[in-house]
Design an enzyme around this catalytic site. Sequence first.
Site, PDB file in Angstrom:
ATOM      1  N   SER A 131      41.879  31.235  37.929  1.00  0.00           N
ATOM      2  CA  SER A 131      41.429  29.844  38.073  1.00  0.00           C
ATOM      3  C   SER A 131      40.336  29.716  39.135  1.00  0.00           C
ATOM      4  O   SER A 131      40.381  28.826  39.992  1.00  0.00           O
ATOM      5  CB  SER A 131      42.605  28.917  38.407  1.00  0.00           C
ATOM      6  OG  SER A 131      43.548  28.905  37.372  1.00  0.00           O
ATOM      7  N   PRO A 132      39.320  30.592  39.118  1.00  0.00           N
ATOM      8  CA  PRO A 132      38.270  30.519  40.138  1.00  0.00           C
ATOM      9  C   PRO A 132      37.373  29.297  40.000  1.00  0.00           C
ATOM     10  O   PRO A 132      36.586  29.004  40.904  1.00  0.00           O
ATOM     11  CB  PRO A 132      37.474  31.811  39.900  1.00  0.00           C
ATOM     12  CG  PRO A 132      37.651  32.090  38.448  1.00  0.00           C
ATOM     13  CD  PRO A 132      39.065  31.674  38.143  1.00  0.00           C
ATOM     14  N   LEU A 133      37.516  28.583  38.872  1.00  0.00           N
ATOM     15  CA  LEU A 133      36.729  27.370  38.650  1.00  0.00           C
ATOM     16  C   LEU A 133      37.587  26.110  38.810  1.00  0.00           C
ATOM     17  O   LEU A 133      37.279  25.050  38.256  1.00  0.00           O
ATOM     18  CB  LEU A 133      36.094  27.405  37.257  1.00  0.00           C
ATOM     19  CG  LEU A 133      35.125  28.576  37.040  1.00  0.00           C
ATOM     20  CD1 LEU A 133      34.643  28.616  35.601  1.00  0.00           C
ATOM     21  CD2 LEU A 133      33.949  28.481  37.995  1.00  0.00           C
ATOM     22  N   GLY A 134      38.676  26.243  39.595  1.00  0.00           N
ATOM     23  CA  GLY A 134      39.526  25.081  39.839  1.00  0.00           C
ATOM     24  C   GLY A 134      40.128  24.522  38.579  1.00  0.00           C
ATOM     25  O   GLY A 134      40.258  23.315  38.415  1.00  0.00           O
ATOM     26  N   ARG A 135      40.503  25.417  37.664  1.00  0.00           N
ATOM     27  CA  ARG A 135      41.055  25.035  36.348  1.00  0.00           C
ATOM     28  C   ARG A 135      40.093  24.135  35.585  1.00  0.00           C
ATOM     29  O   ARG A 135      40.498  23.257  34.836  1.00  0.00           O
ATOM     30  CB  ARG A 135      42.431  24.399  36.493  1.00  0.00           C
ATOM     31  CG  ARG A 135      43.447  25.316  37.172  1.00  0.00           C
ATOM     32  CD  ARG A 135      44.851  24.755  37.134  1.00  0.00           C
ATOM     33  NE  ARG A 135      45.773  25.577  37.899  1.00  0.00           N
ATOM     34  CZ  ARG A 135      46.408  26.658  37.432  1.00  0.00           C
ATOM     35  NH1 ARG A 135      46.219  27.029  36.190  1.00  0.00           N
ATOM     36  NH2 ARG A 135      47.240  27.348  38.200  1.00  0.00           N
ATOM     37  N   GLY A 136      38.797  24.385  35.800  1.00  0.00           N
ATOM     38  CA  GLY A 136      37.763  23.672  35.079  1.00  0.00           C
ATOM     39  C   GLY A 136      37.155  22.514  35.827  1.00  0.00           C
ATOM     40  O   GLY A 136      36.059  22.054  35.485  1.00  0.00           O
ATOM     41  N   HIS A 146      54.418  39.352  37.376  1.00  0.00           N
ATOM     42  CA  HIS A 146      53.761  38.045  37.305  1.00  0.00           C
ATOM     43  C   HIS A 146      54.161  37.137  38.463  1.00  0.00           C
ATOM     44  O   HIS A 146      53.354  36.356  38.964  1.00  0.00           O
ATOM     45  CB  HIS A 146      54.111  37.378  35.965  1.00  0.00           C
ATOM     46  CG  HIS A 146      53.091  36.412  35.486  1.00  0.00           C
ATOM     47  ND1 HIS A 146      52.963  36.061  34.164  1.00  0.00           N
ATOM     48  CD2 HIS A 146      52.133  35.700  36.122  1.00  0.00           C
ATOM     49  CE1 HIS A 146      51.987  35.178  34.018  1.00  0.00           C
ATOM     50  NE2 HIS A 146      51.475  34.941  35.198  1.00  0.00           N
ATOM     51  N   TYR A 187      52.142  34.419  27.719  1.00  0.00           N
ATOM     52  CA  TYR A 187      51.122  33.516  27.198  1.00  0.00           C
ATOM     53  C   TYR A 187      51.292  33.356  25.696  1.00  0.00           C
ATOM     54  O   TYR A 187      51.061  34.278  24.920  1.00  0.00           O
ATOM     55  CB  TYR A 187      49.725  34.046  27.492  1.00  0.00           C
ATOM     56  CG  TYR A 187      49.369  34.160  28.959  1.00  0.00           C
ATOM     57  CD1 TYR A 187      50.048  33.434  29.933  1.00  0.00           C
ATOM     58  CD2 TYR A 187      48.340  35.005  29.369  1.00  0.00           C
ATOM     59  CE1 TYR A 187      49.718  33.546  31.274  1.00  0.00           C
ATOM     60  CE2 TYR A 187      47.991  35.116  30.718  1.00  0.00           C
ATOM     61  CZ  TYR A 187      48.687  34.389  31.658  1.00  0.00           C
ATOM     62  OH  TYR A 187      48.353  34.506  32.983  1.00  0.00           O
TER      63      TYR A 187
END
Length: 342
Positions: free
Chosen positions: A207-212, A128, A59
């Site tokens: 990404s539990p929020l669908g990448r936003g 990873h 990252y």
Amino acid sequence: MTTTTVPSRRLGDLTVPALGLGCMGMSFAYGPADARESLATLHAALDAGVTFFDTSDMYGGGHNEELLGTAFAGRRDEVILATKFGILTDESGYPTGEVNGRPEYVRAAIDRSLRRLGTDHVDLYYVHRPDPDVPIEETVGAMAELVGAGKVRHLGLSEASAGTVRRAAATAPIAALQTEWSLFSRDIEDQVAPACRDHGIGLVPYSPLGRGMLTGAASATTELPERDFRRTLPRWQGENLAANLRLVEEVRAVAAEVEATPGQVALAWLLAQGDDVVPIPGTKRRGYLGENVAALDVVLTADQWARLSGLTAAGERYGRASGPAWINRDTRPRDRCPGGTG
């Protein structure tokens, strides 16, 4: 910041808060970095009881690990640090599509990460992405040596297939599998999650929020920063995006019923999947951090949970160029490895 008390959950033998913080966006993939706000967010998370932080050596070309090292200098004993190795990047810091899981690379990678993080150990060390050309037994065997050396406390996998999970668990204790999992990404549920649970391996959804998208924060790629990674993803394109935004309206409807935000409802749905599930929503701003932590107080009815579970996203997780190669990864069996020990 919310006054919600963060409960604990278990990833194998590792005890962590029920919600962690994904730190990638502070250095990579989601627009310009803001070091001052990122540091403030990291400190606010720690003060709020979100003590489980997720990073990777790739990252920002190591910048993210250095950021965490700076943020937690003098407070290392309060922090549960997880980092990852294996994805190779080019000079711009973006993945080349290649990975390296060879034992000698594992040993070198951890030393570089420890220097950047300013610590003598990490609490959870993930490969990873499994290297298809290196038997997972060899990669995990080298990782297990790091546990013996005191450089690593617990081992993890990321985006491994069910078969790879089982082979890894037969080699050394695995605490966690990290994978994308949300209302929009459900493929883990068929084979991978059951394999993990067979071996007492915890699940760490990124990404539990669908990448936003599940927060309703953006409704078009034109609303994203120019170099935002999401511009390349099929779920953010054309008809797929239109279909997915209709699903977000269903999430909004449930959110209105429970007096929460759509993002909080998405996290509550995931948290209800089991006590071995520890989502790591990413954010680089304190406001969103507080909203995410407050999701721990959201309770869904059985009907609401079922309605949400019936949603199906349009489009694949990654573009065809990177596509399935980045998910559900297998490695070469040991008995097919040239000169292998079988």
